[in-house]
Each structure stands twice: as structure tokens, then as C-alpha cells.
Design an enzyme around this catalytic site. Structure first.
Site, PDB file in Angstrom:
ATOM      1  N   ARG A  64      27.277  -4.917  57.991  1.00  7.44           N
ATOM      2  CA  ARG A  64      27.305  -3.473  58.165  1.00  7.44           C
ATOM      3  C   ARG A  64      26.454  -2.801  57.100  1.00  7.44           C
ATOM      4  NH1 ARG A  64      32.213   0.671  59.519  1.00  7.44           N
ATOM      5  NH2 ARG A  64      30.952   2.552  59.378  1.00  7.44           N
ATOM      6  N   ARG A  71      26.600   0.695  64.273  1.00  9.16           N
ATOM      7  CA  ARG A  71      27.030  -0.223  63.220  1.00  9.16           C
ATOM      8  C   ARG A  71      27.220  -1.633  63.763  1.00  9.16           C
ATOM      9  NH1 ARG A  71      29.749   4.034  64.134  1.00  9.16           N
ATOM     10  NH2 ARG A  71      31.858   4.175  64.833  1.00  9.16           N
ATOM     11  N   ASP A  88      32.737  -2.408  62.760  1.00  9.34           N
ATOM     12  CA  ASP A  88      33.637  -1.393  62.240  1.00  9.34           C
ATOM     13  C   ASP A  88      35.035  -1.959  62.417  1.00  9.34           C
ATOM     14  OD1 ASP A  88      34.443   1.107  61.205  1.00  9.34           O
ATOM     15  OD2 ASP A  88      34.783   1.887  63.223  1.00  9.34           O
ATOM     16  N   ASP A 146      38.949  -0.906  61.745  1.00  8.34           N
ATOM     17  CA  ASP A 146      39.885   0.155  61.373  1.00  8.34           C
ATOM     18  C   ASP A 146      41.302  -0.403  61.353  1.00  8.34           C
ATOM     19  OD1 ASP A 146      37.998   2.232  61.192  1.00  8.34           O
ATOM     20  OD2 ASP A 146      38.133   2.631  63.340  1.00  8.34           O
TER      21      ASP A 146
END
Length: 172
Positions: A83, A92, A95, A97
Site C-alpha cells: 500500500r 489502493r 485496505d 479495516d
């Protein structure tokens, strides 16, 4: 390992998208033990439309890491997978989360850790809710009176399509 049950949302729209998701999941251990992973879904970008479509998925795991240590761990994995800093909602390689951390509600807004759990935009993102509902539809979302399935029912999920490797997929 018996730790806290956690859920991640993962996404990639740059480079080898599927390989990026797999590399990120492989890098989670040994600090994080993956229990289950959803199917992979292809979705339109969210927040900034002029970019390639995303592959998204959810992972159920467990860890003994604190929420702050877990955040540091996944940020390191994002760098490992390639990234590169970009603009908010931009393209990207990966990612990751933290969607849920047990039944905790966490709001840390500090220079060293900007961490909010449940993820602050969880309820408005079909691309997160569809794979999460595949894993745990009846899971209660802390801070809401809703389950994952109930949050998903309030969203238009028509743009979230299960990804089949090797099939023709639009890649802007």
C-alpha cells in the site's frame, strides 16, 4: 489461541487484487488467527468514483492483541502488501479495516491512533455488509440496536457482485 473475536473488511483495487487480499490474510498470523473468510465480491468504488472496481471481503478472526496493537499490526501488513499513501478513498493495493472487536465500542482520536470501532461507516457500506452478513448475519453491532443483516437490509446491495476468478470482469 482464545482471544477476542474480531471482524475485518478487506479491499483492493490496484495491482493483483485477489493476490493482495490473499497476501494480507496470510500475513495476519500468528498474532491473529483467521477463523472464516467470506467470498470475494466485486464492487464499484466508494467515495471517489474515477478508479478501478474493488474486490472486497470480510474475515472473522480472533486475537489477543489490544485494539491499538491490532491497528498497528494491520497498518504494517498494508505496507508489506504494497500500500502506497494516496488520497482519501483513492485507489489502493490493500485496505484492511477493523470492523468489530468483540462487543467493544472504541473511539480514540489521537495522533498515534485514530481508531473507531465499530467502523464508523459500517452501516452505510453495502460492500462491507454483504460479506460480513455472509459470515455472521445475526451478529449484533455494538452501539446500534441492529444486527448485521438488519443494517444490510437498509442498503442497496445491487452493486455488490460475487467475484469469480477467471470470469470476465469489468476493470476500468
Amino acid at each position: 489461541m482464545t482471544g477476542t473475536t474480531i471482524y475485518f473488511g478487506l479491499g483492493s483495487n490496484r495491482g493483483e487484487r485477489l493476490a493482495n487480499l490473499d497476501a494480507a490474510i496470510a500475513a495476519l498470523g500468528p498474532a491473529v488467527r483467521v477463523l472464516r473468510r467470506s467470498a470475494v465480491y466485486e464492487t464499484e468504488p466508494w467515495g471517489y468514483a474515477e478508479q478501478a472496481r474493488f474486490l472486497n471481503m470480510a474475515v472473522e478472526a480472533e486475537t489477543e492483541l489490544s485494539p491499538q496493537a491490532l491497528l498497528a499490526h494491520i497498518k504494517h501488513i498494508e505496507q508489506q502488501v504494497g500500500r502506497v499513501a494516496s488520497f482519501r478513498y483513492g485507489p489502493r493495493e490493500i485496505d484492511i479495516d477493523i470492523l468489530l472487536y468483540g462487543d467493544e465500542q472504541i473511539d480514540l482520536s489521537a495522533a498515534e491512533a485514530n481508531l473507531k470501532i465499530p467502523h464508523p461507516r459500517l452501516a452505510e457500506r453495502a460492500f462491507v455488509l454483504v460479506p460480513l452478513a455472509e459470515l455472521s448475519p445475526q451478529l449484533a453491532v455494538p452501539g446500534t440496536a441492529s444486527t448485521v443483516a438488519e443494517l444490510l437490509a437498509a442498503q442497496d446491495a445491487s452493486g455488490v457482485v460475487q467475484f469469480t476468478p477467471g470470469a470476465q470482469h469489468e476493470d476500468r
